[in-house]
Design a protein around this motif. Structure first.
Motif, short mmCIF file in Angstrom:
data_model
loop_
_atom_site.label_atom_id
_atom_site.label_comp_id
_atom_site.label_asym_id
_atom_site.label_seq_id
_atom_site.Cartn_x
_atom_site.Cartn_y
_atom_site.Cartn_z
N ASN A 3 0.83 -1.20 0.00
CA ASN A 3 0.00 0.00 0.00
C ASN A 3 0.86 1.25 0.00
O ASN A 3 2.07 1.20 0.18
CB ASN A 3 -0.97 0.01 1.20
N SER A 4 0.19 2.36 -0.21
CA SER A 4 0.79 3.69 -0.09
C SER A 4 0.16 4.39 1.12
O SER A 4 -0.87 3.96 1.62
CB SER A 4 0.55 4.52 -1.36
N LYS A 5 0.80 5.45 1.56
CA LYS A 5 0.31 6.17 2.73
C LYS A 5 0.09 7.64 2.37
O LYS A 5 0.98 8.27 1.79
CB LYS A 5 1.29 6.05 3.89
N LEU A 6 -1.08 8.13 2.70
CA LEU A 6 -1.42 9.53 2.44
C LEU A 6 -1.40 10.29 3.76
O LEU A 6 -2.17 9.99 4.67
CB LEU A 6 -2.80 9.63 1.79
N HIS A 7 -0.53 11.29 3.84
CA HIS A 7 -0.45 12.17 5.00
C HIS A 7 -1.20 13.46 4.65
O HIS A 7 -1.06 13.99 3.54
CB HIS A 7 1.00 12.50 5.34
N ALA A 8 -2.00 13.95 5.59
CA ALA A 8 -2.82 15.12 5.31
C ALA A 8 -2.82 16.08 6.49
O ALA A 8 -2.77 15.67 7.66
CB ALA A 8 -4.26 14.71 4.99
N VAL A 9 -2.89 17.36 6.16
CA VAL A 9 -3.11 18.43 7.14
C VAL A 9 -4.36 19.17 6.67
O VAL A 9 -4.45 19.56 5.50
CB VAL A 9 -1.91 19.39 7.22
#
Length: 254
Positions: free
Chosen positions: A124-130
């Motif tokens: 999988n990939s990882k999405l970081h969000a602010v």
């Protein structure tokens, strides 16, 4: 065409200034093509299965790939997200996006990273969000799935907007992260992990607002090509995420 998704004139007016200028032969109708790209990403279709009303599927695919490489969708998202007022509170979190076998089973080629990693949940990939206090994304970052939340937070520190407080779960509880936030004038609202002998105090009432960033991820994953990664290249997959975030949160609905 009336039964299909079509960007409104007002929405097109917001994003069309970022489109590249046509050279030579006039470009196919931008409104129809961009609406077709949005439709494919939202419904998780293969490009060849795009409704005929949007025109040739090769036109949709080629336009998406070409503008992705030119950074068009990056500029649209960054500009619209930066137009809002200064947020009082921001929130940070990350989520995993499962990589389909068509993207994850291929050998890495080229110099650019694919941003696909292995965790207990598979490839999988990882999405970081602010996001701001309304749950609208301000900063997005794509990394390998096994990258820790702390390392992802370190990568977005320079892009954090000015705010009075930052809300995060206990996965972000570390002395260095708290110190960096305080140096920036941002008050951390982060519960302490169980291993900490002297827990840090935090505003429990304010922490209840953290569900907004979870809602952000839920809305993004309603788009099927976001919930499951089919794209081999990281930049095209990230462009799809930016398109979804722009349409859901930053474009007027009327």
């Amino acid at each position: 065409m009336s039964a299909l998704f079509l960007l409104s004139e007002r929405q097109m007016a917001r994003i069309s200034p970022f489109f590249p200028l046509p050279h030579g032969v006039p470009r196919v109708d931008d409104r129809r093509v961009v609406s077709g790209i949005v439709y494919v990403i939202k419904h998780g279709l293969q490009w060849k299965d795009a409704p005929k009303a949007y025109g040739p599927h090769k036109t949709l695919y080629n336009r998406f790939i070409r503008w992705s490489r030119l950074g068009v969708f990056d500029r649209i998202f960054a500009s619209l997200a930066g137009e809002g007022p200064r947020p009082e509170r921001i929130m940070i979190d990350a989520t995993h996006l499962k990589a389909h076998r068509t993207a994850a089973s291929l050998l890495k080629r080229g110099l650019l990273p694919r941003f696909i990693g292995r965790t207990k949940g598979g490839m999988n990939s990882k999405l970081h969000a602010v996001c701001d206090e309304k749950g609208r994304p301000l900063v997005l970052l794509l990394t390998e799935g096994q990258l820790s939340d702390h390392k992802g937070a370190a990568l977005v520190l320079d892009a954090l907007p000015d705010a009075r407080a930052l809300i995060a779960d206990k996965g972000y509880d570390s002395a260095w992260f708290r110190q960096v936030l305080e140096d920036k004038g941002i008050s951390p609202c982060i519960p302490s992990s169980r291993s900490r002998k002297r827990p840090y105090p935090y505003d429990r009432a304010l922490y209840r607002e953290r569900h907004r960033i979870e809602n952000l991820f839920a809305k993004l994953k309603d788009w099927r090509r976001i919930a499951t990664r089919y794209d081999r290249c990281a930049h095209t997959f990230f462009s799809a995420i930016l398109i979804a975030a722009t349409v859901i949160f930053w474009l007027p609905q009327q």
